[in-house]
Design an enzyme around this catalytic site. Structure first.
Site, PDB file in Angstrom:
ATOM      1  N   ARG A 151      -4.854  -0.615  -4.466  1.00 18.26           N
ATOM      2  CA  ARG A 151      -4.543  -1.721  -4.887  1.00 18.26           C
ATOM      3  C   ARG A 151      -4.383  -2.920  -3.747  1.00 18.26           C
ATOM      4  O   ARG A 151      -3.784  -2.303  -2.653  1.00 18.26           O
ATOM      5  CB  ARG A 151      -3.163  -1.933  -5.705  1.00 18.26           C
ATOM      6  CG  ARG A 151      -2.731  -3.470  -6.077  1.00 18.26           C
ATOM      7  CD  ARG A 151      -1.557  -3.456  -6.881  1.00 18.26           C
ATOM      8  NE  ARG A 151      -1.441  -2.962  -8.096  1.00 18.26           N
ATOM      9  CZ  ARG A 151      -0.456  -3.119  -8.980  1.00 18.26           C
ATOM     10  NH1 ARG A 151       0.588  -3.245  -8.576  1.00 18.26           N
ATOM     11  NH2 ARG A 151      -0.635  -2.472 -10.281  1.00 18.26           N
ATOM     12  N   THR A 201       0.735  -1.060  -0.062  1.00 19.87           N
ATOM     13  CA  THR A 201      -0.010  -0.142  -0.013  1.00 19.87           C
ATOM     14  C   THR A 201       0.938   1.176   0.033  1.00 19.87           C
ATOM     15  O   THR A 201       2.154   1.141   0.463  1.00 19.87           O
ATOM     16  CB  THR A 201      -0.799   0.072   1.232  1.00 19.87           C
ATOM     17  OG1 THR A 201      -1.634  -1.003   1.229  1.00 19.87           O
ATOM     18  CG2 THR A 201      -1.724   1.283   1.419  1.00 19.87           C
ATOM     19  N   ASP A 228      -3.327   4.607  -2.564  1.00 19.72           N
ATOM     20  CA  ASP A 228      -3.793   4.054  -3.616  1.00 19.72           C
ATOM     21  C   ASP A 228      -4.983   2.797  -3.599  1.00 19.72           C
ATOM     22  O   ASP A 228      -5.476   3.001  -2.363  1.00 19.72           O
ATOM     23  CB  ASP A 228      -2.424   3.135  -4.042  1.00 19.72           C
ATOM     24  CG  ASP A 228      -2.287   2.034  -3.147  1.00 19.72           C
ATOM     25  OD1 ASP A 228      -2.096   0.833  -3.695  1.00 19.72           O
ATOM     26  OD2 ASP A 228      -2.102   2.206  -2.129  1.00 19.72           O
ATOM     27  N   SER A 233       1.772  -1.250  -4.636  1.00 19.01           N
ATOM     28  CA  SER A 233       0.760  -0.282  -4.787  1.00 19.01           C
ATOM     29  C   SER A 233       0.525   0.039  -6.278  1.00 19.01           C
ATOM     30  O   SER A 233       1.303  -0.239  -6.989  1.00 19.01           O
ATOM     31  CB  SER A 233       1.246   1.027  -4.190  1.00 19.01           C
ATOM     32  OG  SER A 233       1.821   0.780  -2.875  1.00 19.01           O
ATOM     33  N   ASP A 293       6.259   1.205  -6.503  1.00 16.20           N
ATOM     34  CA  ASP A 293       6.048  -0.121  -5.629  1.00 16.20           C
ATOM     35  C   ASP A 293       5.416  -0.936  -6.170  1.00 16.20           C
ATOM     36  O   ASP A 293       4.205  -0.614  -6.708  1.00 16.20           O
ATOM     37  CB  ASP A 293       5.766   0.649  -4.386  1.00 16.20           C
ATOM     38  CG  ASP A 293       5.304  -0.505  -3.389  1.00 16.20           C
ATOM     39  OD1 ASP A 293       4.342  -0.410  -2.683  1.00 16.20           O
ATOM     40  OD2 ASP A 293       6.349  -1.327  -3.456  1.00 16.20           O
ATOM     41  N   LYS A 310      -9.269   2.465   0.698  1.00 13.33           N
ATOM     42  CA  LYS A 310      -8.494   2.291   1.850  1.00 13.33           C
ATOM     43  C   LYS A 310      -8.348   3.508   2.759  1.00 13.33           C
ATOM     44  O   LYS A 310      -7.856   3.448   3.803  1.00 13.33           O
ATOM     45  CB  LYS A 310      -6.814   2.343   1.488  1.00 13.33           C
ATOM     46  CG  LYS A 310      -6.578   1.024   0.588  1.00 13.33           C
ATOM     47  CD  LYS A 310      -5.378   0.971   0.223  1.00 13.33           C
ATOM     48  CE  LYS A 310      -5.095  -0.111  -0.767  1.00 13.33           C
ATOM     49  NZ  LYS A 310      -3.534  -0.566  -1.128  1.00 13.33           N
ATOM     50  N   GLY A 337      -1.458  -2.560   5.478  1.00  7.98           N
ATOM     51  CA  GLY A 337      -1.375  -3.755   6.401  1.00  7.98           C
ATOM     52  C   GLY A 337      -2.300  -5.080   5.653  1.00  7.98           C
ATOM     53  O   GLY A 337      -2.761  -4.882   4.712  1.00  7.98           O
ATOM     54  N   SER A 392       4.247  -0.261   2.181  1.00 10.85           N
ATOM     55  CA  SER A 392       5.366  -0.596   1.398  1.00 10.85           C
ATOM     56  C   SER A 392       5.856   0.596   0.561  1.00 10.85           C
ATOM     57  O   SER A 392       6.920   0.515  -0.045  1.00 10.85           O
ATOM     58  CB  SER A 392       4.962  -1.896   0.528  1.00 10.85           C
ATOM     59  OG  SER A 392       3.887  -1.727  -0.240  1.00 10.85           O
TER      60      SER A 392
END
Lengths: 269, 235
Positions: A53, A35, A51, A203, A200, A67, A81, A163
């Site tokens: 995903r 994330t 984001d 994400s 990343d 999110k 998480g 992340s």
């Protein structure tokens, strides 16, 4: 909140698990979801970004998940998480805040949400894998906090988690300043999330933004969609010009059969 | 509830088959301040007297009509502290229902659960029945609804009801005035007139409380100024 929970995490099986891992049994790993979530304080309030995903290992489980969770009319919380943990914990605390509002007749404060969340996470000793960015505006002003899975918290003017946090923090560190306007703030948040999305693996997809000011909030779902999904062309499949059609034969896949009823007796068991 | 010495129920049957404690609880309700509710075709209104023990009491700090959920409100007659406990429990139950089913609790469900709590206190050790009757007003998918819950735990749906000191006069007045196709504005006027019937002293926006819920499904308590406007209309 009138009742103090009598049990938290049960440590009964820890000794057994320890003994098993020493004997060579590999303990099951945790499903990590990548994330990028961010938050920043601007001149009139708080802006949160995330984001969209959700991943299950190397697979994208949800291309457009939400999110940014609702906590109170003036408080929102981004979660990184384990998706189930973030949703359950924000739902639970949101419910407690609602009851608190009825009992006190007042608007919820961000520190109240913060304390409820951190107490809950500490009680579970980090096993509730929820890393949160909590932001809101209350009578005491705009507030932004980060909450780690073990229950520690930070109070910051700008924050990133997940992340993709390093990619997003790079943008914030170079471009954040105090007293941003609403549009500047939204652009900076979008830029930071995009940095996470493109750099990343955990994400991706779209950018969600939530702007909270004194007395009002704006949830900009899919504020930016830099990864549009392209579908199979509806025009159908055609041969390229170089190919020459020699023969056309059409075989129906479904056989059309005529049913003639004889006698008319129904099936009898 | 209670330690071992009081694990028996204090509410016991009399030889005639009555639960005397509940009868007494109803008497406590009957000596409380008058409150009433009227169900209109497009909403519900509940109202109560707000007589304070002395002019020195800060009337802005007292609120008898409480909100349970955004679309359900409640008023009581009887012992104030008992009603606070019930309001707190009901709010929690409504929230638990919402957490479990992710839908706002239907009015009948909340009434049923509150009534169950009241009944518990007539059959448990070391406790006494609640000394309040509640009027629950709500608006959900089934439309506007008004329920009365008694200390015994029994509840009924009413078109119009009253409780407290002036109950018989108030009910007679309501029976005469009530019509099935009444609109909320008429209902509010009727409620004020009913309260005025048995009111000792000068009625004003400061010594009565009115709560309404309409098709917008948002329960709200009227301000003193709004009540004054309605009082003037009624004059």
């Amino acid at each position: 909140m009138e009742e103090v929970p009598k049990t938290g995490f049960s440590f009964d099986l820890c000794r057994r698990n320890d003994m098993l891992s020493k004997k060579g049994l590999k303990s099951p790993g945790f499903l990590k979801t990548g994330t990028t979530i961010v938050g920043l304080i601007f001149q009139d309030g708080v802006i949160l970004g995330a984001d969209t995903r959700a991943t299950e290992g190397p697979i994208v489980a949800d291309k457009n998940c939400e999110k940014i969770h609702y906590m109170a009319p003036n408080i929102y919380c981004c979660g990184a998480g384990t998706a189930a943990d973030t949703e359950a914990v924000t739902d639970n605390i949101s419910s407690q805040l609602k009851l608190h509002r009825y009992h006190t007749g007042r608007e919820s404060r961000v520190v109240t949400a913060l304390t409820l969340l951190k107490s809950h996470l500490f009680r579970y000793q980090g096993h509730v894998s929820a890393a949160l960015v909590l932001g809101g505006v209350d009578v005491t002003g705009p507030h932004l906090h980060t909450i780690y899975p073990h229950g520690s918290t930070d109070t910051l003017p700008y924050a990133t988690m997940g992340s993709g946090s390093l990619a997003a923090m790079a943008i914030f560190e170079s471009e954040y300043r105090e007293g941003l306007t609403r549009d500047e703030g939204i652009n900076l948040v979008t830029k930071a999330i995009c940095s996470g999305i493109f750099n990343d693996l955990g994400s991706g997809s779209n950018v969600d933004v939530c702007v909270i000011e004194k007395g009002k909030k704006e949830y900009l779902r899919n504020h930016l969609t830099p990864n549009p999904r392209t579908y199979i062309s509806s025009r159908g499949y055609t041969f390229s010009k170089k190919a020459e059609v020699l023969l056309t034969k059409i075989t129906p896949l479904k056989e059309v059969v005529d049913v003639i009823e004889v006698g008319g007796d129904a099936m009898e068991e | 509830m209670g330690d071992s010495q009081y694990s028996f129920s204090l509410t016991t049957f009399s030889p005639s088959g009555k639960l005397v404690q509940i009868e007494h609880a109803l008497t406590a309700v009957g000596s409380g301040q008058t409150s009433l509710g009227i169900k209109a075709s497009n909403g519900v209104v509940i109202a109560t007297e707000k007589k304070l023990p002395s002019i020195l009491v800060d009337e802005t700090s007292v609120q008898k009509i409480q909100i349970l959920t955004p679309n359900i409100g409640v008023v009581y007659s009887g012992m104030g502290p008992d009603s606070r406990v019930l309001v707190r429990k009901s709010r929690k139950q409504a929230e638990q229902y919402h957490r479990l089913y992710k839908e706002p609790i239907p009015v009948t469900q909340l009434v049923r659960e509150t009534a169950a709590v009241m009944q518990e206190f007539t059959q448990s050790g070391g406790v006494r029945p609640f000394g309040v009757s509640l009027l629950v007003a709500g608006y959900d998918d089934k439309g506007p609804q008004l329920y009365q819950v008694d200390p015994s735990g029994s509840y009924f749906s009413w078109k119009a009801s009253a409780m407290g000191k002036n109950v018989s006069n108030a009910k007679t007045f309501l029976e005469k005035r009530y019509t099935d196709d009444m609109e909320l504005e008429d209902a509010i006027h009727t409620a004020i007139l009913t309260l005025k019937e048995g009111f000792e002293g000068q009625i004003s926006g400061k010594n009565i409380e009115i709560g309404v819920i309409e098709a917008d499904r948002t329960f709200r308590v009227l301000t003193a100024a709004q009540i004054e406007d309605y009082l003037q209309e009624v004059e």
